[in-house]
Design a protein around this motif. Structure first.
Motif, PDB file in Angstrom:
ATOM      1  N   PRO A  27       0.819  -1.207   0.000  1.00  0.00           N
ATOM      2  CA  PRO A  27       0.000   0.000   0.000  1.00  0.00           C
ATOM      3  C   PRO A  27       0.856   1.261   0.000  1.00  0.00           C
ATOM      4  CG  PRO A  27       0.019  -1.003   2.178  1.00  0.00           C
ATOM      5  CD  PRO A  27       0.716  -1.966   1.275  1.00  0.00           C
ATOM      6  N   VAL A  28       0.315   2.328  -0.528  1.00  0.00           N
ATOM      7  CA  VAL A  28       1.028   3.609  -0.552  1.00  0.00           C
ATOM      8  C   VAL A  28       1.228   4.094   0.885  1.00  0.00           C
ATOM      9  CG1 VAL A  28       0.997   5.987  -1.382  1.00  0.00           C
ATOM     10  CG2 VAL A  28       0.000   4.155  -2.785  1.00  0.00           C
ATOM     11  N   PRO A  29       2.466   4.463   1.263  1.00  0.00           N
ATOM     12  CA  PRO A  29       2.748   4.859   2.655  1.00  0.00           C
ATOM     13  C   PRO A  29       2.469   6.342   2.922  1.00  0.00           C
ATOM     14  CG  PRO A  29       4.798   4.773   1.421  1.00  0.00           C
ATOM     15  CD  PRO A  29       3.711   4.350   0.453  1.00  0.00           C
ATOM     16  N   TRP A  30       1.202   6.718   2.926  1.00  0.00           N
ATOM     17  CA  TRP A  30       0.847   8.124   3.115  1.00  0.00           C
ATOM     18  C   TRP A  30       1.316   8.625   4.473  1.00  0.00           C
ATOM     19  CZ3 TRP A  30      -0.438   9.971  -1.354  1.00  0.00           C
ATOM     20  CH2 TRP A  30      -1.122   9.179  -2.275  1.00  0.00           C
ATOM     21  N   ALA A  31       1.818   9.857   4.488  1.00  0.00           N
ATOM     22  CA  ALA A  31       2.309  10.441   5.733  1.00  0.00           C
ATOM     23  C   ALA A  31       1.164  10.889   6.644  1.00  0.00           C
ATOM     24  CB  ALA A  31       3.229  11.620   5.422  1.00  0.00           C
ATOM     25  N   ALA A  32       0.071  11.337   6.054  1.00  0.00           N
ATOM     26  CA  ALA A  32      -1.040  11.876   6.841  1.00  0.00           C
ATOM     27  C   ALA A  32      -2.029  10.783   7.205  1.00  0.00           C
ATOM     28  CB  ALA A  32      -1.750  12.975   6.054  1.00  0.00           C
ATOM     29  N   ASP A  33      -2.465  10.804   8.447  1.00  0.00           N
ATOM     30  CA  ASP A  33      -3.472   9.840   8.900  1.00  0.00           C
ATOM     31  C   ASP A  33      -4.752   9.976   8.081  1.00  0.00           C
ATOM     32  OD1 ASP A  33      -1.770   8.926  10.834  1.00  0.00           O
ATOM     33  OD2 ASP A  33      -2.634  10.163  12.452  1.00  0.00           O
ATOM     34  N   GLY A  34      -5.355   8.865   7.775  1.00  0.00           N
ATOM     35  CA  GLY A  34      -6.629   8.846   7.077  1.00  0.00           C
ATOM     36  C   GLY A  34      -6.519   8.686   5.574  1.00  0.00           C
ATOM     37  N   CYS A  35      -5.363   9.066   4.989  1.00  0.00           N
ATOM     38  CA  CYS A  35      -5.217   8.945   3.537  1.00  0.00           C
ATOM     39  C   CYS A  35      -5.222   7.481   3.096  1.00  0.00           C
ATOM     40  CB  CYS A  35      -3.929   9.625   3.071  1.00  0.00           C
ATOM     41  SG  CYS A  35      -4.002  11.431   3.121  1.00  0.00           S
ATOM     42  N   ASP A  36      -4.823   6.599   4.000  1.00  0.00           N
ATOM     43  CA  ASP A  36      -4.828   5.172   3.664  1.00  0.00           C
ATOM     44  C   ASP A  36      -6.242   4.603   3.606  1.00  0.00           C
ATOM     45  OD1 ASP A  36      -5.149   5.581   6.409  1.00  0.00           O
ATOM     46  OD2 ASP A  36      -4.288   3.633   6.914  1.00  0.00           O
ATOM     47  N   ARG A  37      -7.247   5.385   3.998  1.00  0.00           N
ATOM     48  CA  ARG A  37      -8.640   4.935   3.971  1.00  0.00           C
ATOM     49  C   ARG A  37      -9.434   5.620   2.858  1.00  0.00           C
ATOM     50  NH1 ARG A  37      -9.751   5.840  10.356  1.00  0.00           N
ATOM     51  NH2 ARG A  37     -11.672   4.634  10.061  1.00  0.00           N
ATOM     52  N   ALA A  38      -8.755   6.437   2.064  1.00  0.00           N
ATOM     53  CA  ALA A  38      -9.423   7.195   1.007  1.00  0.00           C
ATOM     54  C   ALA A  38      -9.370   6.442  -0.316  1.00  0.00           C
ATOM     55  CB  ALA A  38      -8.766   8.567   0.847  1.00  0.00           C
ATOM     56  N   GLY A  39     -10.483   6.456  -1.040  1.00  0.00           N
ATOM     57  CA  GLY A  39     -10.477   5.880  -2.374  1.00  0.00           C
ATOM     58  C   GLY A  39      -9.781   6.790  -3.369  1.00  0.00           C
ATOM     59  N   THR A  40      -9.998   8.103  -3.222  1.00  0.00           N
ATOM     60  CA  THR A  40      -9.465   9.104  -4.152  1.00  0.00           C
ATOM     61  C   THR A  40      -8.634  10.116  -3.387  1.00  0.00           C
ATOM     62  OG1 THR A  40     -11.430   8.859  -5.552  1.00  0.00           O
ATOM     63  CG2 THR A  40     -10.107  10.841  -5.868  1.00  0.00           C
ATOM     64  N   LEU A  41      -7.544  10.564  -4.007  1.00  0.00           N
ATOM     65  CA  LEU A  41      -6.713  11.603  -3.407  1.00  0.00           C
ATOM     66  C   LEU A  41      -6.365  12.652  -4.459  1.00  0.00           C
ATOM     67  CD1 LEU A  41      -5.436   8.593  -2.252  1.00  0.00           C
ATOM     68  CD2 LEU A  41      -4.693  10.260  -0.528  1.00  0.00           C
ATOM     69  N   HIS A  42      -6.309  13.905  -4.018  1.00  0.00           N
ATOM     70  CA  HIS A  42      -5.932  15.015  -4.883  1.00  0.00           C
ATOM     71  C   HIS A  42      -4.555  15.496  -4.426  1.00  0.00           C
ATOM     72  CE1 HIS A  42     -10.539  15.435  -4.846  1.00  0.00           C
ATOM     73  NE2 HIS A  42     -10.167  14.716  -5.882  1.00  0.00           N
ATOM     74  N   LEU A  43      -3.573  15.320  -5.277  1.00  0.00           N
ATOM     75  CA  LEU A  43      -2.182  15.577  -4.906  1.00  0.00           C
ATOM     76  C   LEU A  43      -1.683  16.809  -5.634  1.00  0.00           C
ATOM     77  CD1 LEU A  43      -0.893  11.875  -5.250  1.00  0.00           C
ATOM     78  CD2 LEU A  43      -2.013  12.963  -3.278  1.00  0.00           C
ATOM     79  N   VAL A  44      -1.693  17.935  -4.922  1.00  0.00           N
ATOM     80  CA  VAL A  44      -1.209  19.181  -5.517  1.00  0.00           C
ATOM     81  C   VAL A  44      -0.755  20.172  -4.452  1.00  0.00           C
ATOM     82  CG1 VAL A  44      -3.457  20.356  -5.575  1.00  0.00           C
ATOM     83  CG2 VAL A  44      -1.731  20.878  -7.329  1.00  0.00           C
ATOM     84  N   GLY A  45      -1.139  19.968  -3.196  1.00  0.00           N
ATOM     85  CA  GLY A  45      -0.757  20.895  -2.140  1.00  0.00           C
ATOM     86  C   GLY A  45      -1.846  21.902  -1.851  1.00  0.00           C
ATOM     87  N   SER A  46      -1.462  23.118  -1.583  1.00  0.00           N
ATOM     88  CA  SER A  46      -2.386  24.153  -1.129  1.00  0.00           C
ATOM     89  C   SER A  46      -3.286  24.649  -2.246  1.00  0.00           C
ATOM     90  CB  SER A  46      -1.595  25.337  -0.574  1.00  0.00           C
ATOM     91  OG  SER A  46      -0.879  25.976  -1.641  1.00  0.00           O
ATOM     92  N   ARG A  47      -4.287  25.448  -1.866  1.00  0.00           N
ATOM     93  CA  ARG A  47      -5.163  26.071  -2.855  1.00  0.00           C
ATOM     94  C   ARG A  47      -4.348  26.905  -3.830  1.00  0.00           C
ATOM     95  NH1 ARG A  47     -10.811  29.255  -1.668  1.00  0.00           N
ATOM     96  NH2 ARG A  47     -11.632  27.232  -2.336  1.00  0.00           N
ATOM     97  N   THR A  48      -3.386  27.648  -3.341  1.00  0.00           N
ATOM     98  CA  THR A  48      -2.550  28.481  -4.209  1.00  0.00           C
ATOM     99  C   THR A  48      -1.789  27.628  -5.212  1.00  0.00           C
ATOM    100  OG1 THR A  48      -2.308  30.154  -2.486  1.00  0.00           O
ATOM    101  CG2 THR A  48      -0.664  30.157  -4.250  1.00  0.00           C
ATOM    102  N   GLU A  49      -1.249  26.505  -4.763  1.00  0.00           N
ATOM    103  CA  GLU A  49      -0.512  25.629  -5.670  1.00  0.00           C
ATOM    104  C   GLU A  49      -1.430  25.013  -6.716  1.00  0.00           C
ATOM    105  OE1 GLU A  49       2.979  23.297  -3.695  1.00  0.00           O
ATOM    106  OE2 GLU A  49       1.363  23.449  -2.209  1.00  0.00           O
ATOM    107  N   ALA A  50      -2.651  24.675  -6.326  1.00  0.00           N
ATOM    108  CA  ALA A  50      -3.600  24.109  -7.283  1.00  0.00           C
ATOM    109  C   ALA A  50      -3.933  25.119  -8.376  1.00  0.00           C
ATOM    110  CB  ALA A  50      -4.867  23.657  -6.567  1.00  0.00           C
TER     111      ALA A  50
END
Length: 503
Positions: A310-333
């Motif tokens: 499994p992907v070793p996510w640093a943040a708690d709860g990400c391992d229970r998510a079906g979908t993730l948005h990987l870009v950082g802050s609102r400004t970065e998006a």
């Protein structure tokens, strides 16, 4: 031979009632409605496997099953077509991750969109009340909201209150007011990640509306995955089509309308460019010019991974998510999506990731996992952005690189090669702008009916646009029934099988 009103294609004898070109979700939905009316329907598909974006294949290693395009399906629960069809009743198991979507940030933090609105709000600290007030009224009336969003945009909303609530929030989140509601960093990033599904700069009305709809569905019906992959949805639709007597012919590329069997109606699940190609100069010049002006938006470079764990996510709860948005802050998006809109590759692109193994471990051998990702890139891009995708995942999951057993990449240009509807890699069927939501593919009162007698468009390039919902096919089929066969009926009744024979 030019089409005629009585027989839109060659010959003088009607060989079938209806021909559908393209077996994506909209083409299949249209075929299902028309077959439900007792019509003789045949579907032609260029690929060897029907389903369009609803396909699942072993793209990396044997035993690792990857969705070719769409992977997560809130509309499989919510859209009027799928509510009428009832996927579970047709053998499709929709499995729900505990966390619909997650948005990790640097420093081991993440916003988590649980199915439960209150639990989500509680995790957003100073923005708990803001999230609750933003989504609470929408979640309470989610069905009316979906019916509005999935309409043909040619009739007034039945629930005016829901329309006003959505419009007010869309204006807020699609304008410079979008930060007024929030005090922290996590909640606005969480919302911006959803809006960026539109592959367009998120601070605009159309992406904001799309984000609010998807965010509402996360709390109302969840973001489920079909067990076994998206192909399960296509298989259910195909089985019902077969039961109703419709035929689906694969490995059959249609190059022009005259080569089709004679039929009283033809529905094209193709992009405007596809209609221009198939019509071969028969379209009126003005209509053809409008089709050529149709805008396609940002694109996707798809990278699939076979992983040893499994992907070793640093943040708690990400391992229970079906979908993730990987870009950082609102400004970065915003920065990343503006770069794509300007025709540039972002250094840190927006990456949409799905980990099916959270709820469907059968997608990979025991102990192994698959990871599905898209990176947003400029339309027509030929660049393999795998390194940038890996870097974004590694940013929020240190050690990810060490888990990669194999990878499979399709560039934006390659997406169009695989599926001509994805022009330049635009998997949305057209640029997500307010104008093109209403006036796609051309500004006409009937956007599905073309100037060629009996020929209709039913793709995502017609209202209501992108996503796996089938409603473009339903709306087009309803017009075909009324205009070509004199049948006036609620097309969703035909989907349900309530009116099995009308002839």
């Amino acid at each position: 031979m030019a089409p005629t009103a009585a027989h839109p294609h060659r010959g003088t004898r009607t060989e079938v009632d209806v021909v559908v070109v393209g077996s994506g979700p909209n083409g299949l939905a249209a075929a299902l409605v028309l077959a439900g009316a007792g019509l003789d329907v045949v579907v032609f598909e260029a690929a060897g496997t029907p389903g369009g974006g609803l396909r699942t294949e072993q793209l990396t290693l044997p035993g690792f099953w990857h969705d070719v395009c769409s992977a997560v399906h809130p509309m499989a629960v919510a859209s009027p077509f799928f509510r009428a069809f009832d996927l579970p009743a047709h053998g499709v198991e929709l499995v729900q991750p505990e966390v619909a979507y997650a948005h990790p940030l640097d420093g081991g933090r993440a916003g988590l969109a649980w199915r439960d609105l209150e639990r989500t709000a509680e995790g957003l600290g100073p923005d708990a009340a803001a999230w609750r007030s933003l989504f609470g009224p929408l979640v309470a009336r989610w069905q009316s909201l979906v019916d509005l969003a999935m309409s043909d945009y040619r009739s007034p909303p039945r629930d005016l209150g829901s329309a006003v609530r959505l419009a007010a929030r869309t204006v807020e989140q699609g304008s410079p007011l979008w930060d007024v509601r929030f005090r922290g960093e996590v909640a606005p990033a969480l919302l911006t990640g959803v809006g960026a599904h539109a592959i367009a700069p998120p601070r605009a009305l159309a992406p904001a509306g799309a984000g609010l709809l998807l965010g509402t569905l996360a709390h109302a019906v969840g973001w489920p995955l079909p067990r076994g992959g998206s192909q399960a949805i296509a298989a259910a639709l195909l089985a019902e089509l077969s039961r109703r007597g419709a035929r689906v012919i694969t490995d059959h590329r249609v190059d022009s309308l005259p080569e089709l069997p004679a039929a009283r109606a033809v529905l094209l699940d193709v992009a405007p460019r596809g209609l221009l190609r198939l019509a071969g100069g028969e379209l009126p010049p003005g209509y053809a010019r409008q089709l050529r002006r149709y805008r396609h938006g940002g694109a996707a470079c798809k990278v699939d991974f076979a992983l040893s764990g499994p992907v070793p996510w640093a943040a708690d709860g990400c391992d229970r998510a079906g979908t993730l948005h990987l870009v950082g802050s609102r400004t970065e998006a915003v920065r990343a999506e503006r770069a794509v809109a300007a025709g540039r590759h972002a250094d840190r692109p927006y990456v949409l990731a799905v980990q099916p193994g959270v709820v469907d471990p059968g997608r990979a051998p025991a102990g192994r996992h698959v990871l599905w990702t898209y990176a947003h890139v400029p339309n027509g891009s030929t660049m393999d952005v795998t390194d940038a995708v890996v870097a974004q995942v590694e940013r929020f999951a240190p050690g990810f690189r060490d888990l990669i057993l194999a990878r499979h990449v399709v560039t934006a240009a390659g997406e169009e090669t695989r599926n001509p509807n994805y022009v330049g890699g635009d998997i949305s069927g057209g640029a997500t702008t307010l104008w093109q939501l209403v006036a796609r593919p051309v500004p006409r009162w009937d956007p599905y009916r073309t100037p060629l007698p009996g020929v209709y468009l039913c793709s995502a390039s017609t209202p209501p646009g992108q996503a796996v919902h089938g409603m473009a096919g339903v709306h087009a089929a309803a017009r075909v029934l009324r205009q070509r066969f004199g049948i006036s009926v609620n097309p969703l009744d035909l989907v349900r099988g309530h009116v099995p024979q009308l002839r």
